[in-house]
Design a protein around this motif. Structure first.
Motif, mmCIF file in Angstrom:
data_model
loop_
_atom_site.group_PDB
_atom_site.id
_atom_site.type_symbol
_atom_site.label_atom_id
_atom_site.label_comp_id
_atom_site.label_asym_id
_atom_site.label_seq_id
_atom_site.Cartn_x
_atom_site.Cartn_y
_atom_site.Cartn_z
ATOM 1 N N UNK A 139 0.829 -1.204 0.000
ATOM 2 C CA UNK A 139 0.000 0.000 0.000
ATOM 3 C C UNK A 139 0.866 1.258 0.000
ATOM 4 N N UNK A 140 1.970 1.212 0.745
ATOM 5 C CA UNK A 140 2.866 2.367 0.787
ATOM 6 C C UNK A 140 3.466 2.628 -0.593
ATOM 7 N N UNK A 141 3.829 1.560 -1.317
ATOM 8 C CA UNK A 141 4.362 1.741 -2.676
ATOM 9 C C UNK A 141 3.314 2.373 -3.581
ATOM 10 N N UNK A 197 1.480 7.073 -6.450
ATOM 11 C CA UNK A 197 0.420 8.045 -6.683
ATOM 12 C C UNK A 197 0.886 9.467 -6.439
ATOM 13 N N UNK A 198 1.727 9.658 -5.414
ATOM 14 C CA UNK A 198 2.261 10.990 -5.141
ATOM 15 C C UNK A 198 3.167 11.445 -6.273
ATOM 16 N N UNK A 199 3.980 10.535 -6.799
ATOM 17 C CA UNK A 199 4.854 10.877 -7.916
ATOM 18 C C UNK A 199 4.028 11.267 -9.142
ATOM 19 N N UNK A 259 1.884 -4.512 -9.507
ATOM 20 C CA UNK A 259 1.449 -5.900 -9.445
ATOM 21 C C UNK A 259 1.375 -6.352 -7.997
ATOM 22 N N UNK A 260 0.260 -6.934 -7.638
ATOM 23 C CA UNK A 260 0.117 -7.487 -6.297
ATOM 24 C C UNK A 260 0.551 -8.958 -6.347
#
Length: 388
Positions: free
Chosen positions: A110-112, A117-119, A274-275
């Motif tokens: 989730x952090x990735x 998303x921020x990038x 990819x999860x």
């Protein structure tokens, strides 16, 4: 008045929460909401979703009661909700066996996503600011160009990155933009990306010096091949991305300039999230031999498809179609089976000549990721094939 023990005998849920004499280790839904930071409606929602359920529900009023030892999970749930963790992943965190590491893996994924998303947001806001500036200065915007982006990169690093992705560029596509390689520079990293919609390859190189804003330019394959030919001299080269042009300045005064491709390149950041549920290490030579010599099946247009078996114990191989896989694509003992184009897989294995690979798999219907174990930023993604 105190009603004995049973909320079922009270007038309504609100009065029950205030007037019922219940066990000391039980809390009403209102008390649980106040002590956890969740709202009553949120507790009802997570109960309905099967994520966080009360210890007991009054069969007549439907009022929910929670044990005191459920407060820790309720407070954890509140924080997971604040950071936007999807419901399905909240369920995984709360159900994760202690010491398994599964909860931490969910949070890391989730952090990735949040960082990516921020990038993406920063990139879009940068473009929006440029558009706003042009809108507010219409006279200057019609006569000036967007500032060029100029950066240096090691010739050997750029050559390795291009070698790792060149195979995935489309040779003949109805979408001309896919017949190029995306050069995406931001901060201290240059990422190069190629895709033909059935596979995607991504690699990167360090950028020691950058002048100008971050930029993304799709460079046609012939220009990419010309750039690659000028990298043999080593040292550092300078690239300039200037709107519809790309310029390479190499050692000994060698220079190449070409036009960029127009069109929207696929959002590789979104496509590469990819999860993966399994990561398996395998020597590239072992996987290449297994794929080249294993059983295959020819499907439409003459494509050869192999059924790749990735076992829970780290075993990787190619199995025959009748190897016992069930309807979910899993065999009784040899893990997940994924059908992929054999030629595409062989090209992905050989791209960049890695010695050790990491295979990331999720299920028979999710993409297969093939990573260079020595460079996590270099990887390929293959779309699975549905066998008739």
């Amino acid at each position: 008045m105190t009603v004995s023990r049973h909320p079922a005998l009270t007038l309504d849920p609100v009065e029950a929460a205030e007037s019922v004499d219940v066990e000391s280790d039980m809390r009403s839904i209102g008390e649980t909401a106040r002590e956890s930071g969740l709202t009553v409606s949120a507790l009802r929602f997570y109960d309905g979703a099967g994520v966080f359920c009360p210890a007991w529900v009054d069969p007549q009023t439907g009022y929910r009661w929670y044990r005191t030892d459920q407060l820790a999970d309720a407070r954890l749930l509140c924080r997971l909700r604040r950071v936007g963790l999807p419901v399905a992943e909240i369920r995984l965190v709360l159900a994760a066996p202690p010491g398994s590491g599964e909860a931490h893996r969910v949070l890391d994924r989730h952090l990735r996503r949040l960082e990516d998303g921020l990038s993406d947001a920063r990139r879009e806001l940068s473009a929006v600011r440029t558009l706003i500036d042009q809108r507010e200065s219409p006279m200057s915007s019609s006569t000036t160009r967007t500032a060029a982006t100029r950066f240096t990169v090691g010739a050997a690093d750029l050559a390795a990155a291009l070698d790792a992705v060149r195979f995935a560029a489309a040779e003949d596509s109805e979408h001309p933009v896919l017949g190029g390689v995306l050069f995406d520079v931001e901060g201290s990293v240059l990422r190069v990306v190629a895709t033909d919609r059935y596979r995607m390859a991504v690699s990167q190189a360090a950028v020691p010096a950058l002048e100008g804003p971050g930029a993304s330019t799709v460079v046609p394959v012939p220009v990419v091949d010309g750039i690659r030919a000028l990298l043999a001299g080593g040292g550092e080269v300078t690239l300039t991305l200037d709107g519809d042009r790309v310029v390479l300045e190499a050692t000994a005064g060698r220079r190449l300039e070409g036009a960029a491709l127009e069109g929207d390149f696929p959002d590789y950041r979104r496509l590469t999230r990819i999860e993966a549920s399994h990561r398996t290490d395998v020597p590239a030579s072992v996987l290449r031999e297994a794929v080249a010599g294993g059983a295959c099946r020819t499907v439409h247009e003459g494509h050869e498809i192999v059924l790749l078996s990735v076992g829970p114990g780290g075993t990787v191989g190619v199995v025959a179609e009748d190897g016992g896989a069930g309807g979910d694509g899993r065999g009784p003992a040899d893990g997940t089976r994924i059908a992929v184009n054999r030629q595409y897989l062989l090209e992905a294995i050989g791209a960049g000549a890695p010695e050790q690979l990491v295979l990331e798999t999720g299920s028979p219907i999710t993409p297969l990721a093939i990573r260079d174990a020595g460079n996590d930023g270099t990887f390929s993604i293959l779309m699975p094939v549905r066998l008739p």
